[in-house]
Design an enzyme around this catalytic site. Structure first.
Site, PDB file in Angstrom:
ATOM      1  N   GLU A 197       0.830  -1.224   0.000  1.00  0.00           N
ATOM      2  CA  GLU A 197       0.000   0.000   0.000  1.00  0.00           C
ATOM      3  C   GLU A 197       0.857   1.264   0.000  1.00  0.00           C
ATOM      4  O   GLU A 197       0.656   2.178   0.823  1.00  0.00           O
ATOM      5  CB  GLU A 197      -0.959   0.004   1.198  1.00  0.00           C
ATOM      6  CG  GLU A 197      -2.001  -1.082   1.114  1.00  0.00           C
ATOM      7  CD  GLU A 197      -3.069  -1.028   2.217  1.00  0.00           C
ATOM      8  OE1 GLU A 197      -2.977  -0.187   3.129  1.00  0.00           O
ATOM      9  OE2 GLU A 197      -3.994  -1.858   2.158  1.00  0.00           O
ATOM     10  N   GLU A 317      -5.109  -8.548  -0.198  1.00  0.00           N
ATOM     11  CA  GLU A 317      -5.809  -8.306   1.075  1.00  0.00           C
ATOM     12  C   GLU A 317      -7.270  -8.071   0.733  1.00  0.00           C
ATOM     13  O   GLU A 317      -7.583  -7.207  -0.089  1.00  0.00           O
ATOM     14  CB  GLU A 317      -5.278  -7.073   1.814  1.00  0.00           C
ATOM     15  CG  GLU A 317      -3.932  -7.271   2.448  1.00  0.00           C
ATOM     16  CD  GLU A 317      -3.493  -6.061   3.283  1.00  0.00           C
ATOM     17  OE1 GLU A 317      -4.342  -5.372   3.875  1.00  0.00           O
ATOM     18  OE2 GLU A 317      -2.270  -5.817   3.298  1.00  0.00           O
TER      19      GLU A 317
HETATM   20  O1  AHR Z   1      -4.924  -6.016   7.155  1.00  0.00           O
HETATM   21  C1  AHR Z   1      -4.857  -4.867   7.948  1.00  0.00           C
HETATM   22  C2  AHR Z   1      -4.170  -3.702   7.243  1.00  0.00           C
HETATM   23  O2  AHR Z   1      -4.984  -3.242   6.212  1.00  0.00           O
HETATM   24  C3  AHR Z   1      -2.853  -4.009   6.559  1.00  0.00           C
HETATM   25  O3  AHR Z   1      -1.771  -3.933   7.422  1.00  0.00           O
HETATM   26  C4  AHR Z   1      -2.774  -2.945   5.518  1.00  0.00           C
HETATM   27  O4  AHR Z   1      -2.050  -3.345   4.393  1.00  0.00           O
HETATM   28  C5  AHR Z   1      -4.221  -2.625   5.216  1.00  0.00           C
HETATM   29  O5  AHR Z   1      -4.464  -1.268   5.206  1.00  0.00           O
END
Ligand code: AHR
Length: 515
Positions: A197, A317
């Site tokens: 990110e 994610e």
């Molecule tokens: O999964 C929780 C968080 O969400 C992670 O660390 C990040 O990559 C995202 O914003």
């Protein structure tokens, strides 16, 4: 994806009021042609993710001195529950954590590793779980590792030497160090993330798209020159908020990385903060839009390249996450969402979307594995399986082979974000004569009678059915009771037709043999 599925507009009805006015159960039709293939389902879409965050690793999969752990510190009960999920790749060490993780802190004798201030989640990182512990866990699970390198505060050398430490056979300072720490053979870690990110201001070492693209390109070169077999995942934008130029980020980053990246990473978390069930249940429509937009950007970036140069999407994610959020969420017991039935249905629709985009989504990782926005919830005495565990388990263990391009003709509804959402959401995997159908009935109180019509085959008879459902939309599981779970049912296909009634707010998997 074929024109037929996308362009079909022959819905029976379009508005909930009209649907209610219809007499008898709602009806749907699903046409299946085993030759109409979207793409090969990559098993890696059933991946997961562990981050040094709250009680995911420390207190989740790893709990030294617990009577429930083995002599290395891995929780045996958690490992067993994870095994049943058939996790096909495991991402580590973050997430936001990875952007200030210096991997050399996490090797060597555990008692001599330095504790460090952890700024992503406001704790102290003990470093007792590091590269060796992660890769040992991978071996215990029999899965594929995916390491996210620190492209925030880390250097090109850090990223390159991590690949060398894990993968090289040469006699070098890094490989001598690896051997000294007890591992003579390289692990051959194939999947490496070029940061996490990096478009987000919340990220340590956040940069502009140009700065990230240039920086990641140099890291990528060194990593591939160290081991040409590695596959690299570029940090795409997951910042879909108002005003965020997520498409612009992806375009720019791919301009720099199109010759080196093998995947573009996307993230998506959704929630039901305003308790609008139907809009929440439609979240996968937006997910599919994001996938298709990103696919367009990838195709545009590769337009002048040889046809065999490919970049896929790694949705590394994704989950429902909205209750345990906020800046105050720092420390150890954080991001501990308790999931209900409607969350499990959304998870099933996300998995449907990944299968329905099997040609381009080749990696996906539910975030995260244990305790932290997770399907498994543990304490020092045991664990329970959250509602979202069940759809993930069913998909990961059954939906494989070729993703089929279904024609779904079902009643539709409208929400504040979407004009047309099908009450029936479906995907299919087909392998060696075995058909697996995944169907979500989004309707909260009406069943749907569906006819599945095979265009080029017949059902061979008995169909095994597994349903995930619960007493009501807000039903949750906990340490004392499991109200949302999968239950076995049955059905019979006759000739080319299978008729099945899907109960309200349900996810159902049907497995049939075709002749
Ligand atoms: O999964 C929780 C968080 O969400 C992670 O660390 C990040 O990559 C995202 O914003």
């Amino acid at each position: 994806m074929s024109l037929s599925r996308r362009s079909f507009t022959g819905c029976l009805l379009t508005l909930p009021a009209a649907v209610r006015a219809q007499s008898g159960p709602l009806k749907a039709r699903v046409k299946i042609d085993t030759e109409r293939v979207i793409g090969e389902i990559d098993p890696k879409i059933y991946g997961n993710f562990i981050e040094h965050l709250g009680r995911c690793i420390d207190g989740g999969i790893f709990e030294e001195k617990s009577p429930l752990s083995d002599s290395d510190g891995y929780r045996k009960d958690v490992l067993e529950a994870v095994r049943k999920l058939n996790v096909t790749n495991l991402r580590w060490p973050g997430g936001n954590f990875s952007s200030n993780y210096h991997w050399k802190d996490g090797i060597g004798p555990r008692d001599q590793r330095p504790p460090r201030l952890e700024m992503a989640w406001g704790t102290v990182e003990s470093n007792r779980f590091g590269t060796h512990e992660f890769l040992k866990y991978i071996e215990l699970l029999g899965t594929e590792p995916y390491i996210c390198a620190n492209l925030g505060t880390g250097t090109w050398n850090d990223a390159q030497q991590w690949v060398e430490y894990c993968n090289s056979k040469e006699d070098t300072e890094m490989t001598r160090l690896r051997k000294k720490n007890g591992r003579s053979e390289p692990w051959k870690v194939t999947y490496w993330g070029l940061g996490n990110e990096m478009d987000g201001p919340w990220q340590m070492g956040h940069r502009s798209a140009e700065d990230y693209g240039k920086f990641a390109l140099e890291a990528a070169k060194l990593m591939k020159w160290t081991d040409p077999n590695v596959k690299l995942i570029a940090a795409g934008s997951s910042n879909f908020g108002p005003g965020a130029d997520w498409t612009g980020w992806n375009r720019t980053v791919l301009e720099y990385l199109k010759h080196h990246a093998d995947y573009l990473s996307l993230h998506r978390y959704v929630g039901n903060a305003d308790n609008d069930y139907y809009d929440f249940l439609a979240s996968s429509v937006d997910l599919s839009d994001k996938i298709e937009t990103a696919e367009g950007i990838i195709r545009a970036s590769l337009s002048g390249e040889p046809r065999n140069r490919k970049i896929y999407i790694a949705f590394d994610e994704w989950n429902v996450w909205y209750r345990a959020r906020g800046n105050a969420q720092r420390g150890r017991r954080i991001l501990e969402e308790h999931y209900n039935l409607e969350d499990a249905l959304v998870v099933a629709t996300f998995l449907n979307s990944f299968v329905n985009h099997a040609h381009i989504v080749k990696i996906a990782n539910m975030a995260q594995l244990v305790n932290v926005i997770a399907p498994i919830f543990s304490n020092d005495k045991g664990l329970f399986l959250q509602t979202i565990y069940y759809p993930l388990q069913l998909f990961a263990n059954n939906t494989k082979g070729k993703a089929l391009d279904l024609l779904v003709d079902a009643p539709k509804y409208k929400t504040k974000r979407f004009d047309e959402v099908s009450y029936l959401d479906a995907s299919a995997g087909y392998e060696n004569g075995a058909l697996v159908l995944n169907v979500v009935n989004r309707h909260k109180d009406q069943p749907i009678d569906a006819d599945f019509l095979l265009e080029d085959k017949n059902f061979s008879g008995a169909v095994s059915v597994t349903e995930v459902n619960g007493p009501d939309l807000k039903s949750e599981n906990n340490f004392d009771s499991t109200t949302v779970r999968s239950t076995g049912k049955s059905a019979t296909g006759q000739g080319n037709t299978l008729r099945y009634r899907f109960p309200p707010h349900s996810y159902t998997m049907l497995k049939a043999r075709l002749t």
